[in-house]
Write an enzyme that holds these catalytic residues in place. Structure first.
Site, PDB file in Angstrom:
ATOM      1  N   CYS A   1       0.856  -1.198   0.000  1.00 47.86           N
ATOM      2  CA  CYS A   1       0.000   0.000   0.000  1.00 47.86           C
ATOM      3  C   CYS A   1       0.887   1.241   0.000  1.00 47.86           C
ATOM      4  CB  CYS A   1      -0.911  -0.004   1.218  1.00 47.86           C
ATOM      5  SG  CYS A   1      -1.801   1.551   1.421  1.00 47.86           S
TER       6      CYS A   1
ATOM      7  N   CYS B   1       0.504   3.489   3.107  1.00 50.72           N
ATOM      8  CA  CYS B   1       1.178   2.918   4.281  1.00 50.72           C
ATOM      9  C   CYS B   1       2.680   3.188   4.209  1.00 50.72           C
ATOM     10  CB  CYS B   1       0.916   1.418   4.380  1.00 50.72           C
ATOM     11  SG  CYS B   1      -0.693   0.981   5.062  1.00 50.72           S
TER      12      CYS B   1
ATOM     13  N   ASP C   1      -0.378  16.273  -2.814  1.00 52.29           N
ATOM     14  CA  ASP C   1      -0.678  15.287  -3.858  1.00 52.29           C
ATOM     15  C   ASP C   1       0.408  15.377  -4.941  1.00 52.29           C
ATOM     16  OD1 ASP C   1      -3.553  13.757  -4.806  1.00 52.29           O
ATOM     17  OD2 ASP C   1      -2.005  14.086  -6.324  1.00 52.29           O
TER      18      ASP C   1
ATOM     19  N   ASN D   1     -13.042  10.370  -2.039  1.00 50.84           N
ATOM     20  CA  ASN D   1     -13.529   9.501  -3.115  1.00 50.84           C
ATOM     21  C   ASN D   1     -13.665   8.093  -2.537  1.00 50.84           C
ATOM     22  OD1 ASN D   1     -13.378  11.650  -4.910  1.00 50.84           O
ATOM     23  ND2 ASN D   1     -11.263  11.179  -5.470  1.00 50.84           N
TER      24      ASN D   1
ATOM     25  N   GLY E   1     -13.939   7.412  -8.482  1.00 51.42           N
ATOM     26  CA  GLY E   1     -12.597   7.902  -8.778  1.00 51.42           C
ATOM     27  C   GLY E   1     -11.540   7.512  -7.775  1.00 51.42           C
TER      28      GLY E   1
ATOM     29  N   THR F   1      -8.557   5.682  -6.406  1.00 50.08           N
ATOM     30  CA  THR F   1      -7.493   4.890  -7.032  1.00 50.08           C
ATOM     31  C   THR F   1      -6.519   4.310  -6.013  1.00 50.08           C
ATOM     32  OG1 THR F   1      -6.148   6.883  -7.348  1.00 50.08           O
ATOM     33  CG2 THR F   1      -7.570   6.211  -9.189  1.00 50.08           C
TER      34      THR F   1
ATOM     35  N   HIS G   1      -6.463   3.184   0.481  1.00 51.03           N
ATOM     36  CA  HIS G   1      -6.145   3.506   1.879  1.00 51.03           C
ATOM     37  C   HIS G   1      -6.878   4.822   2.090  1.00 51.03           C
ATOM     38  CE1 HIS G   1      -2.860   3.954   5.229  1.00 51.03           C
ATOM     39  NE2 HIS G   1      -3.741   4.946   5.376  1.00 51.03           N
TER      40      HIS G   1
ATOM     41  N   HIS H   1      -8.422   8.318   2.573  1.00 51.49           N
ATOM     42  CA  HIS H   1      -7.745   9.618   2.568  1.00 51.49           C
ATOM     43  C   HIS H   1      -8.725  10.698   2.172  1.00 51.49           C
ATOM     44  CE1 HIS H   1      -7.374   7.911  -1.476  1.00 51.49           C
ATOM     45  NE2 HIS H   1      -7.451   9.162  -1.922  1.00 51.49           N
TER      46      HIS H   1
ATOM     47  N   HIS I   1      -9.025  14.503   0.324  1.00 50.99           N
ATOM     48  CA  HIS I   1      -8.377  15.530  -0.502  1.00 50.99           C
ATOM     49  C   HIS I   1      -8.801  16.895   0.041  1.00 50.99           C
ATOM     50  CE1 HIS I   1      -7.517  12.905  -4.143  1.00 50.99           C
ATOM     51  NE2 HIS I   1      -8.407  12.157  -3.493  1.00 50.99           N
TER      52      HIS I   1
HETATM   53  P1  5GP Z   1      -7.975   8.922  -5.107  1.00 52.71           P
HETATM   54  O1  5GP Z   1      -8.024   8.906  -6.614  1.00 52.71           O
HETATM   55  O2  5GP Z   1      -7.782   7.511  -4.565  1.00 52.71           O
HETATM   56  O3  5GP Z   1      -9.114   9.642  -4.457  1.00 52.71           O
HETATM   57  O4  5GP Z   1      -6.691   9.769  -4.729  1.00 52.71           O
HETATM   58  C1  5GP Z   1      -5.415   9.264  -4.780  1.00 52.71           C
HETATM   59  C2  5GP Z   1      -4.500  10.447  -4.941  1.00 52.71           C
HETATM   60  O5  5GP Z   1      -3.203  10.041  -4.579  1.00 52.71           O
HETATM   61  C3  5GP Z   1      -4.401  10.983  -6.389  1.00 52.71           C
HETATM   62  O6  5GP Z   1      -4.812  12.347  -6.413  1.00 52.71           O
HETATM   63  C4  5GP Z   1      -2.925  10.794  -6.748  1.00 52.71           C
HETATM   64  O7  5GP Z   1      -2.417  11.870  -7.524  1.00 52.71           O
HETATM   65  C5  5GP Z   1      -2.258  10.696  -5.397  1.00 52.71           C
HETATM   66  N1  5GP Z   1      -1.071   9.860  -5.364  1.00 52.71           N
HETATM   67  C6  5GP Z   1      -0.913   8.621  -5.911  1.00 52.71           C
HETATM   68  N2  5GP Z   1       0.317   8.133  -5.666  1.00 52.71           N
HETATM   69  C7  5GP Z   1       0.955   9.097  -4.926  1.00 52.71           C
HETATM   70  C8  5GP Z   1       2.272   9.171  -4.365  1.00 52.71           C
HETATM   71  O8  5GP Z   1       3.091   8.281  -4.480  1.00 52.71           O
HETATM   72  N3  5GP Z   1       2.580  10.305  -3.684  1.00 52.71           N
HETATM   73  C9  5GP Z   1       1.689  11.333  -3.520  1.00 52.71           C
HETATM   74  N4  5GP Z   1       2.100  12.406  -2.833  1.00 52.71           N
HETATM   75  N5  5GP Z   1       0.446  11.284  -4.043  1.00 52.71           N
HETATM   76  C10 5GP Z   1       0.082  10.185  -4.736  1.00 52.71           C
HETATM   77 ZN    ZN Z   2      -2.375   1.519   3.605  1.00 58.09          ZN
END
Ligand code: 5GP
Ligand code: ZN
Length: 107
Positions: A3, A6, A29, A84, A90, A92, A95, A97, A99
């Protein structure tokens, strides 16, 4: 478990940290979609906010409070706080989180 969040919360992978609290960390991000785009991530692993809300409401409250603190630290004024939840929404990274995004950081 493989993850990415993590690994970031444990310090195994780098990130640009903005703030932290007892239960969560906040970092930029990697692909910002607004002038302010910070992720607030609980230190413990839950796959999404629904699981976090049921299992650990104290940690969820801490995540939201840290998000508010980030908005204050970065002087955003108005901001969005978004979880999300599920692939179709959306999500991705699985874990939980939040925004924190804002178009208008104040100087
Ligand atoms: P989700 O799409 O799950 O709501 O948001 C995941 C977010 O994590 C995305 O906006 C993506 O740009 C960000 N993200 C993915 N991998 C990394 C990473 O390795 N480091 C950082 N700082 N952000 C990441
Ligand atoms: Zn995790």
């Amino acid at each position: 478990m493989d993850c990415i969040f993590c690994k970031i919360t444990s310090g195994e992978l780098p990130a640009t940290f903005v703030a932290e609290s007892k239960h969560a960390v906040a970092f930029n991000d990697i692909h910002p979609r607004q002038p302010v785009h910070v992720l607030v991530v609980p230190r413990v692993h839950y796959s999404d906010v629904a699981e976090l809300a049921v299992s650990d409401p104290e940690v969820l409250a801490d995540v939201i409070q840290l998000g508010v603190r980030v908005s204050e630290l970065l002087s955003t004024g108005s901001f969005r706080l978004q979880f999300n939840t599920g692939v179709e929404a959306g999500q991705t990274v699985f874990h939980a989180h939040a925004h924190i995004t804002s178009t208008t950081p104040r100087s």
